[in-house]
Design an enzyme around this catalytic site. Structure first.
Site, PDB file in Angstrom:
ATOM      1  N   CYS A 137       0.837  -1.198   0.000  1.00 13.41           N
ATOM      2  CA  CYS A 137       0.000   0.000   0.000  1.00 13.41           C
ATOM      3  C   CYS A 137       0.869   1.245   0.000  1.00 13.41           C
ATOM      4  CB  CYS A 137      -0.935   0.001   1.211  1.00 13.41           C
ATOM      5  SG  CYS A 137      -2.018   1.450   1.289  1.00 13.41           S
ATOM      6  N   CYS A 140      -0.520   4.096   2.127  1.00 15.16           N
ATOM      7  CA  CYS A 140      -0.307   3.896   3.560  1.00 15.16           C
ATOM      8  C   CYS A 140       1.138   4.181   3.961  1.00 15.16           C
ATOM      9  CB  CYS A 140      -0.651   2.463   3.953  1.00 15.16           C
ATOM     10  SG  CYS A 140      -2.250   1.872   3.395  1.00 15.16           S
ATOM     11  N   ASP A 141       2.088   3.697   3.167  1.00 21.27           N
ATOM     12  CA  ASP A 141       3.478   3.649   3.616  1.00 21.27           C
ATOM     13  C   ASP A 141       4.452   4.501   2.807  1.00 21.27           C
ATOM     14  OD1 ASP A 141       2.696   1.777   5.548  1.00 21.27           O
ATOM     15  OD2 ASP A 141       2.972   0.110   4.162  1.00 21.27           O
TER      16      ASP A 141
END
Length: 324
Positions: A137, A140-141
């Site tokens: 992701c 997300c990261d």
């Protein structure tokens, strides 16, 4: 001994979507039961640093966040059940679900929050370095790789979108695809090829994610040319696997309308499914955003939709009795 559990709101899944639905449902007096499934807490329990969930100025841990959500849901009256559903009957209300140990769950409404799992390459090194430079992701990261070299593995819409997104953080993004053409939509491909910060490695697959010494995490990818078999190495600090997701909808095939990718179809702007009284929220119905905060938002929506559905059903039942 098996038992039968009845509730006004039965929730299947215990990630951000399911627990948010539980919080709203409990506060509305529906005494929800949450069947937690094979991964209590959902995907966030396998995530370490969480920096994009509102309300926390410092980085928090995914498992801790889910523990707090569950504690909040239980505090307002939701009941957690450690079980895995193996059979569903949505042909009539109350809806009937059966756990793998034989317990029966009856719900006047059903909220499905079973989520979706990222597809992985299946490499031992991938599993070892997951959360230490290997991710599924970028949204997300990606923030954790500011100014660092990163690579995206895949050739569809998700891979191209993740590569483009990562250019917000990295000046050096490489897209790795095992074929000689992408499956992504043409407009996305045009954006990708025009971007000066993205390189594409064609006919290439990842053989190994290489970790550094000690706790250094990912430092490189060992690659192989799918035509010649020639090996090479690409130094990177972030490797993003973007080859798709599996929505957890196997139980509902033949019971609910699913789209071409097997996600549950809902009425636009709602969580209503093709069966009245059944609602879907989180990643099991959302293949675009797939974030904890959007999952929690749709969990709230599902609880509100379920509450309104029950209020209307109760009113109609009272009207019918009065008419008789």
């Amino acid at each position: 001994m098996t038992a039968t559990h009845s509730t006004r709101m039965l929730i299947l899944g215990s990630g951000p979507a399911g627990l948010s639905a539980a919080i709203y449902g409990a506060r509305a007096g529906m005494a929800p039961i949450v069947v937690q499934g094979i991964q209590p807490g959902g995907q966030l329990t396998t995530t370490t640093d969480v920096e994009n969930y509102p309300g926390f100025r410092e980085v928090i841990q995914g498992p801790w966040l889910m523990e707090e959500m569950q504690a909040q849901a239980e505090h307002v009256g939701a009941q957690m059940m450690w079980d895995t559903i193996v059979e569903v009957d949505l042909s009539q209300r109350p809806f009937r679900l059966v756990g793998d140990g034989g317990h029966v769950y009856l719900g006047d409404t059903l909220v499905i929050a079973t989520g979706a799992q990222a597809k992985w390459l299946g490499l031992e090194s991938e599993e070892k370095l997951r959360g230490q430079g290997v991710s599924a992701c970028a949204t997300c990261d990606g923030f954790f790789f500011r100014g660092k070299k990163v690579a995206v593995i895949g050739g569809g819409n998700t891979a191209v979108e993740e590569a483009l997104y990562l250019t917000n953080h990295s000046h050096d993004v490489t897209l790795i695809h095992r074929r000689d053409s992408l499956r992504a939509e043409k407009i996305l491909q045009e954006r990708l090829f025009k971007h000066h910060g993205i390189k594409v490695l064609w006919n290439t697959e990842v053989e190994e994610f290489v970790g550094g010494e000690g706790n250094e995490g990912l430092v490189a990818l060992n690659l192989k040319d799918t035509r010649t078999g020639e090996s090479s190495r690409l130094d990177v600090h972030g490797g993003f696997v973007a080859i798709g997701h599996h929505p957890a909808t196997e139980l509902f095939q033949g019971h609910l309308e699913l789209d071409a990718d097997h996600y549950i179809q809902v009425d636009p702007g709602t969580t209503r499914t093709s069966v009245p009284g059944v609602f879907a929220c989180g990643d099991v119905m959302d293949k675009i955003y797939r974030q904890a905060i959007t999952a929690a938002g749709t969990g709230c929506m599902a609880a509100l939709d379920a509450e309104r559905y029950l209020a209307e059903a109760d009113f109609e039942a009272e009207e019918a009795v009065a008419a008789e």
